[in-house]
Design a protein around this motif. Sequence first.
Motif, PDB file in Angstrom:
ATOM      1  N   ALA A 193      30.176  43.961  34.477  1.00 43.32           N
ATOM      2  CA  ALA A 193      29.983  43.473  35.847  1.00 43.32           C
ATOM      3  C   ALA A 193      29.044  44.388  36.632  1.00 43.32           C
ATOM      4  CB  ALA A 193      31.325  43.356  36.558  1.00 43.32           C
ATOM      5  N   ASP A 241      25.577  43.259  38.353  1.00 38.54           N
ATOM      6  CA  ASP A 241      25.279  43.527  39.769  1.00 38.54           C
ATOM      7  C   ASP A 241      23.998  44.348  39.935  1.00 38.54           C
ATOM      8  OD1 ASP A 241      27.513  42.112  40.670  1.00 38.54           O
ATOM      9  OD2 ASP A 241      28.783  43.901  40.736  1.00 38.54           O
ATOM     10  N   ILE A 292      22.974  35.209  41.934  1.00 35.10           N
ATOM     11  CA  ILE A 292      24.332  35.745  41.902  1.00 35.10           C
ATOM     12  C   ILE A 292      24.671  36.447  43.215  1.00 35.10           C
ATOM     13  CG2 ILE A 292      25.858  37.410  40.759  1.00 35.10           C
ATOM     14  CD1 ILE A 292      24.327  36.818  38.167  1.00 35.10           C
ATOM     15  N   THR A 309      30.193  39.868  41.660  1.00 34.01           N
ATOM     16  CA  THR A 309      31.105  39.744  40.531  1.00 34.01           C
ATOM     17  C   THR A 309      32.450  40.384  40.863  1.00 34.01           C
ATOM     18  OG1 THR A 309      30.359  41.830  39.558  1.00 34.01           O
ATOM     19  CG2 THR A 309      29.225  39.833  38.840  1.00 34.01           C
ATOM     20  N   ALA A 329      35.632  41.862  38.362  1.00 32.68           N
ATOM     21  CA  ALA A 329      35.987  42.104  36.963  1.00 32.68           C
ATOM     22  C   ALA A 329      37.443  42.499  36.802  1.00 32.68           C
ATOM     23  CB  ALA A 329      35.092  43.202  36.393  1.00 32.68           C
ATOM     24  N   ILE A 386      35.245  38.347  33.750  1.00 35.57           N
ATOM     25  CA  ILE A 386      34.481  38.546  34.987  1.00 35.57           C
ATOM     26  C   ILE A 386      34.293  37.191  35.656  1.00 35.57           C
ATOM     27  CG2 ILE A 386      32.302  39.319  36.009  1.00 35.57           C
ATOM     28  CD1 ILE A 386      31.843  40.928  33.429  1.00 35.57           C
ATOM     29  N   VAL A 416      31.851  35.440  38.163  1.00 36.14           N
ATOM     30  CA  VAL A 416      30.510  35.609  38.712  1.00 36.14           C
ATOM     31  C   VAL A 416      30.316  34.526  39.765  1.00 36.14           C
ATOM     32  CG1 VAL A 416      28.047  35.680  38.198  1.00 36.14           C
ATOM     33  CG2 VAL A 416      29.693  36.482  36.478  1.00 36.14           C
TER      34      VAL A 416
END
Length: 142
Positions: free
Chosen positions: A99, A103, A110, A113, A115, A120, A122
């Motif tokens: 994650a 990022d 996106i 996230t 985790a 994860i 998203v």
Amino acid sequence: MAALISRRKRQQRTLALIQARRITTQQKLLHLLQRAGVPATQSSVSRDLEELGIVKHRGFYRLPQAPEGASARGLLSFVPAGDCMLVARCESGLASAVAVEIDRARISEIAGTIAGDDTIFVALVKPNLQRTATRKIWEVFG
């Protein structure tokens, strides 16, 4: 709203069927969806396969798999969840590291996230970006 719910239901059922069976044609998938009571047409099945990133490999439909190297870093697979979410499966204990890498890639589709140990979530910035975001994440890990 009803169309959105039926699309989600159809896509979820499509994913489940492809994971459970060896489906060779869109016509066979359409038949299985209709038999399960899920309204579908050939064009909606075709659109869903495209949106979900489902590929045909050795004559059968399947979910996209991690490119070589990605699994060594912990990332195993993605499944769309609703219109604005992806669920990533990872090796146990590696989801946080994966994650962070997602990022840090600052992929424009996106939003962020979350985790756990091996999963994860998203979050995407707007609906129907799953395929684009998945492709870009695989590029980061490929």
